[in-house]
Design an enzyme around this catalytic site. Structure first.
Site, PDB file in Angstrom:
ATOM      1  NE  ARG A 102      -3.951   0.470   1.819  1.00 43.50           N
ATOM      2  CZ  ARG A 102      -5.197   0.527   2.301  1.00 43.50           C
ATOM      3  NH1 ARG A 102      -5.459   1.262   3.364  1.00 43.50           N
ATOM      4  NH2 ARG A 102      -6.177  -0.134   1.734  1.00 43.50           N
ATOM      5  CG  HIS A 129      -8.389   0.166  -3.158  1.00 45.32           C
ATOM      6  ND1 HIS A 129      -7.619  -0.945  -2.851  1.00 45.32           N
ATOM      7  CD2 HIS A 129      -9.075   0.482  -2.006  1.00 45.32           C
ATOM      8  CE1 HIS A 129      -7.825  -1.273  -1.593  1.00 45.32           C
ATOM      9  NE2 HIS A 129      -8.687  -0.430  -1.058  1.00 45.32           N
ATOM     10  CD  GLN A 132     -13.007  -1.699  -1.482  1.00 42.33           C
ATOM     11  OE1 GLN A 132     -12.231  -1.718  -0.547  1.00 42.33           O
ATOM     12  NE2 GLN A 132     -14.254  -2.133  -1.377  1.00 42.33           N
ATOM     13  CG  ASP A 224     -13.562   6.279  -1.326  1.00 47.39           C
ATOM     14  OD1 ASP A 224     -13.552   6.101  -0.090  1.00 47.39           O
ATOM     15  OD2 ASP A 224     -12.516   6.278  -2.017  1.00 47.39           O
ATOM     16  CB  CYS A 264     -14.204   1.228  -0.595  1.00 47.83           C
ATOM     17  SG  CYS A 264     -13.733   2.935  -0.310  1.00 47.83           S
ATOM     18  NE  ARG A 292     -10.455  -5.358  -0.393  1.00 48.85           N
ATOM     19  CZ  ARG A 292      -9.757  -4.358   0.164  1.00 48.85           C
ATOM     20  NH1 ARG A 292     -10.384  -3.342   0.706  1.00 48.85           N
ATOM     21  NH2 ARG A 292      -8.432  -4.349   0.115  1.00 48.85           N
TER      22      ARG A 292
HETATM   23  N1   CP Z   1     -11.441  -0.339   1.950  1.00 47.77           N
HETATM   24  C1   CP Z   1     -10.179  -0.420   2.434  1.00 47.77           C
HETATM   25  O1   CP Z   1      -9.215  -0.621   1.698  1.00 47.77           O
HETATM   26  O2   CP Z   1     -10.092  -0.269   3.775  1.00 47.77           O
HETATM   27  P1   CP Z   1      -8.738  -0.075   4.599  1.00 47.77           P
HETATM   28  O3   CP Z   1      -8.155   1.243   4.191  1.00 47.77           O
HETATM   29  O4   CP Z   1      -9.172  -0.098   6.037  1.00 47.77           O
HETATM   30  O5   CP Z   1      -7.803  -1.198   4.257  1.00 47.77           O
HETATM   31  N1  NVA Z   2      -9.957   6.694  -1.546  1.00 52.19           N
HETATM   32  C1  NVA Z   2      -9.640   6.205  -0.229  1.00 52.19           C
HETATM   33  C2  NVA Z   2      -9.915   4.746  -0.135  1.00 52.19           C
HETATM   34  C3  NVA Z   2      -9.687   4.130   1.217  1.00 52.19           C
HETATM   35  C4  NVA Z   2      -9.922   2.646   1.226  1.00 52.19           C
HETATM   36  C5  NVA Z   2      -8.182   6.514   0.097  1.00 52.19           C
HETATM   37  O1  NVA Z   2      -7.333   6.386  -0.776  1.00 52.19           O
HETATM   38  O2  NVA Z   2      -7.905   6.898   1.234  1.00 52.19           O
END
Ligand code: CP
Ligand code: NVA
Length: 306
Positions: A102, A129, A132, A224, A264, A292
């Protein structure tokens, strides 16, 4: 010739047939949770940002497959700062069978993929993502039987989640309408990709500043956060700009009666989605979160099993 390792950094790394294969495997894994395919295998989660769902679902998923998983935060690894991504990728490949990363900048996860000798999965970047989006569309398929011809309406920021949804919906023949304020529209190249895919699959892609127009007759209403991780300082300004893109009872009234409400997560209740909608019978947000786990197990098996 050795088989070249595969990464999953973007939805477009998989073909339509491969996505359907992942969905079929996911259904199987949901019924039969515990396997030993990852016996003697180690997975590393290298996360530059916080995470609840991605981190826990990968960790539990690897455990259910019989493997070992470790999660490394910036305090431990600080990839790209303490040492170059290239050196970290080469070193991690000597210990691990799979890397989930990440990152802030998308090119960082691409670079990891280029230099790692083991598969790399994108657990969220500023551009995409993909795990997701796969879990989301699997959830729609589970609820509706099929996704082709359905319309997913996304209200809010044209961000990483939106970009991955644009890719997968267009590939699978699902229409997508995106309502966002000027200046917050999805990435142009991704829109181009989605439009080209839509020509093949029959999906239509619409971007509009009007949330009601987007919500009209929707089969899925998706939102989101308005400020993603790393944009916290813009949160107050964004809250004003995005106000009319909130998913609330009024917006729900424009969609089909049985519309699926998706997010999400994490959600900012009272901002992009109201409590009553998030807790309504239309909401499937926790089914998405659960999926997920199942989808990611199918992705890991696809990349690691030869
Ligand atoms: N939706 C999602 O990726 O959640 P987290 O940021 O908690 O991993
Ligand atoms: N768009 C959000 C998604 C979190 C799962 C972010 O990048 O923070």
């Amino acid at each position: 010739m050795p088989v070249k390792k595969r990464d999953f950094i973007s939805i477009s790394d998989f073909s339509v047939e491969e996505i359907q294969g992942v969905f079929a495997k996911t259904e199987e894994l949901k019924k039969n949770k515990f396997q030993d395919a990852f016996k003697n295998k180690a997975v590393g989660l290298i996360f530059q940002k916080p995470s609840l769902r991605t981190r826990v679902s990968f960790q539990v998923g690897v455990w259910q497959l019989g493997g070992q998983c470790m999660s490394l935060s910036p305090a431990e690894v600080n990839i790209g700062v303490r040492e170059s991504i290239k050196d970290a990728a080469k070193t991690l490949s000597r210990y691990l069978d799979l890397i989930v990363a990440r990152v802030f900048k998308h090119r960082e996860v691409e670079e990891l993929g280029q230099h790692a000798l083991v598969p790399v999965i994108n657990g969220l970047s500023d551009l995409f993502h993909p795990c997701q989006a796969l879990a989301d569309i699997f959830t729609v398929k589970e609820k509706r039987g099929n996704v082709r011809g359905l319309t997913l309406s996304y209200l809010g920021d044209g961000n990483n989640v939106c970009n991955s949804l644009l890719q997968i919906t267009a590939m699978l023949g699902m229409n997508m309408k995106v309502a966002c304020p000027k200046g917050y529209t999805p990435n142009k190249d991704i829109l181009g990709f989605a439009q080209a895919q839509g020509k093949k699959s029959g999906a239509s892609i619409v971007v509009t500043p009007d949330p009601r127009e987007a919500a009209h007759d929707a089969d899925v209403l998706y939102t989101d956060v308005w400020a993603s991780m790393g944009q916290e300082r813009e949160a107050a300004r964004r809250a004003k700009i995005f106000k009319k893109y909130q998913i609330n009872k009024e917006i729900l009234g424009f969609a089909k009666k049985n519309v699926l409400v998706m997010h999400c997560l994490p959600a900012h209740r009272g901002m992009e989605i109201t409590d009553d909608v998030m807790d309504s019978p239309n909401s499937v947000v926790f089914d998405e979160a659960e999926n997920r786990l199942h989808v990611q197990k199918a992705i890991m098996l696809k990349l690691v099993e030869k």
